[in-house]
Design a protein around this motif. Sequence first.
Motif, short mmCIF file in Angstrom:
data_model
loop_
_atom_site.label_atom_id
_atom_site.label_comp_id
_atom_site.label_asym_id
_atom_site.label_seq_id
_atom_site.Cartn_x
_atom_site.Cartn_y
_atom_site.Cartn_z
N GLN A 156 0.83 -1.21 0.00
CA GLN A 156 0.00 0.00 0.00
C GLN A 156 0.86 1.26 0.00
O GLN A 156 0.51 2.26 -0.64
N SER A 157 2.01 1.22 0.68
CA SER A 157 2.93 2.36 0.68
C SER A 157 3.53 2.59 -0.69
O SER A 157 3.65 3.72 -1.16
N ILE A 158 3.90 1.48 -1.36
CA ILE A 158 4.45 1.58 -2.72
C ILE A 158 3.40 2.15 -3.65
O ILE A 158 3.68 3.04 -4.47
N ALA A 159 2.17 1.66 -3.54
CA ALA A 159 1.09 2.15 -4.39
C ALA A 159 0.83 3.63 -4.15
O ALA A 159 0.59 4.40 -5.08
N HIS A 160 0.92 4.05 -2.89
CA HIS A 160 0.70 5.45 -2.57
C HIS A 160 1.78 6.32 -3.21
O HIS A 160 1.47 7.36 -3.81
N ALA A 161 3.05 5.90 -3.10
CA ALA A 161 4.14 6.68 -3.67
C ALA A 161 4.00 6.80 -5.19
O ALA A 161 4.18 7.88 -5.77
N LEU A 162 3.65 5.70 -5.86
CA LEU A 162 3.50 5.72 -7.32
C LEU A 162 2.25 6.49 -7.74
O LEU A 162 2.26 7.26 -8.70
N GLY A 163 1.16 6.28 -7.00
CA GLY A 163 -0.09 6.92 -7.37
C GLY A 163 -0.08 8.42 -7.15
O GLY A 163 -0.56 9.19 -7.99
N GLU A 164 0.49 8.85 -6.04
CA GLU A 164 0.50 10.28 -5.72
C GLU A 164 1.49 11.06 -6.59
O GLU A 164 1.25 12.20 -6.96
N SER A 165 2.62 10.42 -6.92
CA SER A 165 3.67 11.14 -7.66
C SER A 165 3.36 11.26 -9.14
O SER A 165 3.69 12.25 -9.78
N GLN A 166 2.73 10.21 -9.72
CA GLN A 166 2.43 10.18 -11.16
C GLN A 166 3.68 10.56 -11.97
O GLN A 166 3.68 11.49 -12.77
N CYS A 167 4.74 9.79 -11.73
CA CYS A 167 6.04 10.06 -12.36
C CYS A 167 5.97 9.74 -13.85
O CYS A 167 6.03 8.58 -14.26
N GLN A 168 5.85 10.75 -14.70
CA GLN A 168 5.62 10.56 -16.12
C GLN A 168 6.87 10.18 -16.90
O GLN A 168 6.79 9.83 -18.07
N SER A 169 8.04 10.26 -16.25
CA SER A 169 9.28 9.86 -16.93
C SER A 169 9.54 8.36 -16.79
O SER A 169 10.40 7.81 -17.49
N LEU A 170 8.82 7.70 -15.89
CA LEU A 170 9.06 6.29 -15.59
C LEU A 170 8.57 5.41 -16.75
O LEU A 170 7.39 5.45 -17.11
N LYS A 171 9.49 4.61 -17.31
CA LYS A 171 9.15 3.77 -18.46
C LYS A 171 9.31 2.28 -18.19
O LYS A 171 8.70 1.46 -18.87
N TYR A 172 10.17 1.93 -17.24
CA TYR A 172 10.47 0.52 -16.98
C TYR A 172 10.28 0.23 -15.50
O TYR A 172 10.96 0.82 -14.65
N ILE A 173 9.35 -0.69 -15.19
CA ILE A 173 9.10 -1.07 -13.81
C ILE A 173 9.29 -2.57 -13.66
O ILE A 173 8.73 -3.36 -14.43
N THR A 174 10.07 -2.94 -12.66
CA THR A 174 10.27 -4.35 -12.33
C THR A 174 9.85 -4.57 -10.88
O THR A 174 10.37 -3.93 -9.97
N ILE A 175 8.87 -5.45 -10.68
CA ILE A 175 8.42 -5.82 -9.34
C ILE A 175 8.44 -7.33 -9.28
O ILE A 175 7.47 -8.01 -9.64
N VAL A 187 -3.45 -3.58 -5.38
CA VAL A 187 -3.30 -2.20 -4.95
C VAL A 187 -2.24 -1.49 -5.80
O VAL A 187 -2.43 -0.35 -6.25
N ILE A 188 -1.11 -2.17 -6.03
CA ILE A 188 -0.05 -1.57 -6.84
C ILE A 188 -0.50 -1.41 -8.29
O ILE A 188 -0.26 -0.38 -8.93
N ALA A 189 -1.17 -2.42 -8.84
CA ALA A 189 -1.63 -2.36 -10.23
C ALA A 189 -2.60 -1.21 -10.45
O ALA A 189 -2.59 -0.54 -11.48
N THR A 190 -3.45 -0.96 -9.45
CA THR A 190 -4.40 0.16 -9.56
C THR A 190 -3.66 1.49 -9.60
O THR A 190 -4.06 2.42 -10.30
N ALA A 191 -2.54 1.58 -8.87
CA ALA A 191 -1.76 2.81 -8.86
C ALA A 191 -1.10 3.10 -10.20
O ALA A 191 -0.72 4.24 -10.48
N LEU A 192 -0.99 2.08 -11.05
CA LEU A 192 -0.36 2.24 -12.36
C LEU A 192 -1.33 2.77 -13.41
O LEU A 192 -0.97 2.88 -14.58
N ARG A 193 -2.53 3.11 -13.00
CA ARG A 193 -3.57 3.53 -13.95
C ARG A 193 -3.17 4.77 -14.73
O ARG A 193 -3.64 4.98 -15.85
N THR A 194 -2.32 5.61 -14.16
CA THR A 194 -1.92 6.85 -14.83
C THR A 194 -0.58 6.71 -15.55
O THR A 194 -0.06 7.70 -16.06
N TYR A 195 -0.05 5.49 -15.64
CA TYR A 195 1.29 5.29 -16.21
C TYR A 195 1.20 4.74 -17.63
O TYR A 195 1.80 3.72 -17.96
N ARG A 196 0.50 5.43 -18.50
CA ARG A 196 0.35 4.96 -19.88
C ARG A 196 1.65 5.03 -20.66
O ARG A 196 1.76 4.45 -21.75
#
Length: 507
Positions: A156-175, A187-196
């Motif tokens: 949930q903390s990871i999701a919060h950081a990704l969801g709140e920041s909406q880091c538009q430069s991020l292209k490669y995510i490995t989890i 929870v994490i997948a939902t936070a990726l909704r803005t990472y098109r």
Amino acid sequence: MDVAIDRQRAMEGRDFDYYEARTQYVVLEDITSCNGNAEILQRLRDQDTSLNRLSIANYCMDNYYFIVGEDDDLGWLGYFIGKSKYLVQLRIYSWGEGQNIEALIDGINRNRSIGSLHIRTDLGDVNFRNLTPFFRNNHRLAQLELNFEVGLECAQSIAHALGESQCQSLKYITIEGFNLSDEGFAVIATALRTYRQLEDLHLKNNNIGLMGCIALGDSMQGWGASNLAFLDLDNNAIDDQGLEALAAGMTNTTLTTLHLSGNLVSGAGLRSLSTYFQSERCCLETLSLYGVNFGDEGVVALADGLMGNKSLTSLRFKPYESGITDVGWAAFSRLLCDTSYVNSTYHSNHNIKRIGEPMMHTTPHDIKQYLVLNVRPHAAIHKILKSHPDLDMEPFFQWKLKLLPVVINWFRSVSSGMMHVYYPQEFSNSLRQNLQSRELSALYKFVRGMPALTVISYWQQQVINIQARRRRLDVEEETAWVRLGGRPRDEGNVEFIQIGAKRMRQE
């Protein structure tokens, strides 16, 4: 114990301003636990351009490793990381016992040069939410890799950081290797909704199930047009329903590689990919299904879905793990070359170049032959000539002889096109002779099938030739009279003779 507690309490009050006020006169050897750490801090302070990567660990591999010690190593390291202009890659393998970890996090949050962040240690008591400013303000971050086991609260903390920041430069995510619960990943997948803008998403070795697939599918579907090209979902708990949820979202992506190995998918789940395979936007080139027992039902589902698909070139799996029998291999054979009709052969799949393992040792011989043909130019023509030694011309008779020139041109264009491709001399000669015999056979069938039209066409051409010759003689006769000084019968013929004379001079 009391000494350690006192040291920790002394460090807790040290913030960025504390280090800023002392950096000018501090002796780095006196504030670090080893000379290697002091050297790294010196290079960071001097803005050494060669120090573009840094690893924080409890061991040393090279000059780019910062060893976590008992002194205020992490606090000073955080300060200089925050000031660095050239640090591009940061790997965190260990926090040690976490002395002054807050100062390290604060320094990372101030950095604007890091483009790749790898965290491979348990965050422990440190809340991932504290890194939210780093993701929000660092516009160079392109790669994030997280590889450690976490619980739901940390997810949930990871999701919060990704969801709140909406880091538009991020292209490669490995989890990877999270051993997350399905709920945690959702929870994490939902936070990726803005990472098109994501291009690569590595999610293997988790416990992604139906809930996580629905969340990830919804996020992908919400992206609209996205840049996602690589999706690794190996070794999760994805079943048929989960794959169906993912397939609905994949139609909005530009995926070229999809890994589904080690999941619980059967033929029913693979059939849900048919709509995606048939989509005009589908550009998937590689599909991996190692360790998936999809059986003959799965092969039929794949074969039906890939009929007409123009993108997939590699279908990877181990045949002895997949449960395929002769029934399944026959479905693959029909996919690659449907020999029922010439038109069916033409519309077969000519793009797939690999089915099974890399060397395809256990792939049946006939399928390997078709795959080899798919590598060559003009694969459809090769298959037609191979599978239909006696081409049926009768369906073309409805257009009578009008289609005969088209058939002849087809053979000649085939011959011309293949002669521009390198083949072994023996094969090239055989191919040329085969094409010539096929062309003669097609001509013979036209003549045999429409003898009356052939004879009529011959004499019609003879009549046309005679009439043309007669008109030419008439022109020559009238021109001769003019040269002899004779007068033509009427003024209309004068113009006719003048035109004829002009044409003769031009000839």
